[in-house]
Design a protein around this motif. Sequence first.
Motif, mmCIF file in Angstrom:
data_model
loop_
_atom_site.group_PDB
_atom_site.id
_atom_site.type_symbol
_atom_site.label_atom_id
_atom_site.label_comp_id
_atom_site.label_asym_id
_atom_site.label_seq_id
_atom_site.Cartn_x
_atom_site.Cartn_y
_atom_site.Cartn_z
ATOM 1 N N SER A 1 -9.512 7.165 3.123
ATOM 2 C CA SER A 1 -9.800 5.979 2.321
ATOM 3 C C SER A 1 -11.212 5.465 2.555
ATOM 4 O O SER A 1 -11.702 5.468 3.686
ATOM 5 N N ARG B 1 0.841 -1.215 0.000
ATOM 6 C CA ARG B 1 0.000 0.000 0.000
ATOM 7 C C ARG B 1 0.867 1.254 0.000
ATOM 8 O O ARG B 1 0.489 2.291 -0.585
ATOM 9 N N PRO C 1 -5.510 3.875 5.644
ATOM 10 C CA PRO C 1 -5.369 2.952 4.510
ATOM 11 C C PRO C 1 -4.392 1.813 4.811
ATOM 12 O O PRO C 1 -4.540 0.715 4.266
ATOM 13 N N PRO D 1 -12.301 -0.838 0.960
ATOM 14 C CA PRO D 1 -12.102 -1.567 -0.294
ATOM 15 C C PRO D 1 -13.103 -2.716 -0.447
ATOM 16 O O PRO D 1 -13.418 -3.407 0.532
ATOM 17 N N ASP D 2 -13.570 -2.923 -1.650
ATOM 18 C CA ASP D 2 -14.486 -4.041 -1.901
ATOM 19 C C ASP D 2 -13.849 -5.377 -1.537
ATOM 20 O O ASP D 2 -14.530 -6.278 -1.032
ATOM 21 N N ASP D 3 -12.540 -5.497 -1.793
ATOM 22 C CA ASP D 3 -11.910 -6.789 -1.516
ATOM 23 C C ASP D 3 -11.819 -7.061 -0.017
ATOM 24 O O ASP D 3 -11.798 -8.228 0.405
ATOM 25 N N THR E 1 -7.205 -6.693 5.370
ATOM 26 C CA THR E 1 -7.489 -7.536 4.210
ATOM 27 C C THR E 1 -6.562 -8.746 4.184
ATOM 28 O O THR E 1 -6.995 -9.880 3.927
#
Length: 380
Positions: free
Chosen positions: A59, A50, A267, A62-64, A274
């Motif tokens: 931020s 990142r 972020p 995130p979709d993920d 994740t």
Amino acid sequence: MNFDFDTVIDRRAWHSIKWDKYRDLDVLPLWIADMDYPTPEFIVQAIRKRLEHPILGCSSIPDDLNETFIQWAERKFGWQIDVDWLVWMHSVMTGVDIAVRIIGNRGDQCVMTVPTYPPFIAVPKRQDRVPVFSPLLQLEGGWEMNFDDIRRATTTAPTFLFSNPQNPTGRVYNARELKELASTCMQNDTILISDDVHWGLVLEEELVYTPIASLDTEIAERTISLFSHTKTYNVAGASAAVAVIPDPEIRQAFRSEALRIHPTISPLALAGATAAYGDESSWLSELNSYLRQNRDLLRQVIEDSELLRTTNVEGTHLMWIDATRLPVSNPQKHFESFGLGLSDGIEFHGSGFVRLNFAIPRSLLDKCLEKLLEACTTFC
């Protein structure tokens, strides 16, 4: 082993809250629930990646991250979560405060079992609620909830604060206990606020941690479940947490308050989260194996002592030690004078107890055991 839990890492020059408490003193810090093991390299690598982008601005989620968390819940617990149920925030304790604030009204009661995590105890006053404490039962086999007392306490209480695995006793509650607690709260129209931050730290191989909201849809509709990867992966300095809230009305109120308090998350924290929820490495099994050995060594020393007692730590890396037999007025200060920086049980509503964090390299644990023995044998 793929992960190193034995190397002693000097944290004293790096603004560690845990180690700064006893700066320049010959005291081994074993108080705050912070592991002295390296954060897994796959999480560090995700954060480094990142950092390849030169801007660390505000931020969105995130979709993920959402997809990875949903897949994690299905893979770990067979729990099917809708993406709309998720509300991300800075920390689990931020979520506890928000949950108590949006449920009920000022002056309402907020129930919790004790002993418990000290920040839990502070929440009701901060949110203009009245704390109600239901003592856990100390039995020979471990600590258990007193359901008769909880039933009485929640009769007029809109909220119940709950942690599983339990801090500080280390209980991993079984399905029977979880169902009885959920049934009790639903009968009294009490919303369960569940702190599941220690979800990954289960030391007994035959035990299974179960999120209470995953038991069935009716329970889930009356539960605010709060998760974070930070304890399991030792990344509390890059914190992110998520609330799972199936009820749309509760979720909307929670989301509005979360956006007001913390509109964005780092972020770097999102990148770490994740990576953690997508982890399929041997980290958890190796970590829990190492912690299990530390626990067993510590428990043996305590059991050999005539002055200390404890129960089996099923989950977390924290041992709740009964020091009421020590002929001292303040066990925490007594152990501190022998070079052990433990948490004072009074802060947990557990007078005469101390809490010891054993998530340390084995060489430091050996020093801990020596000091513990010395602190007890001084009376012989």
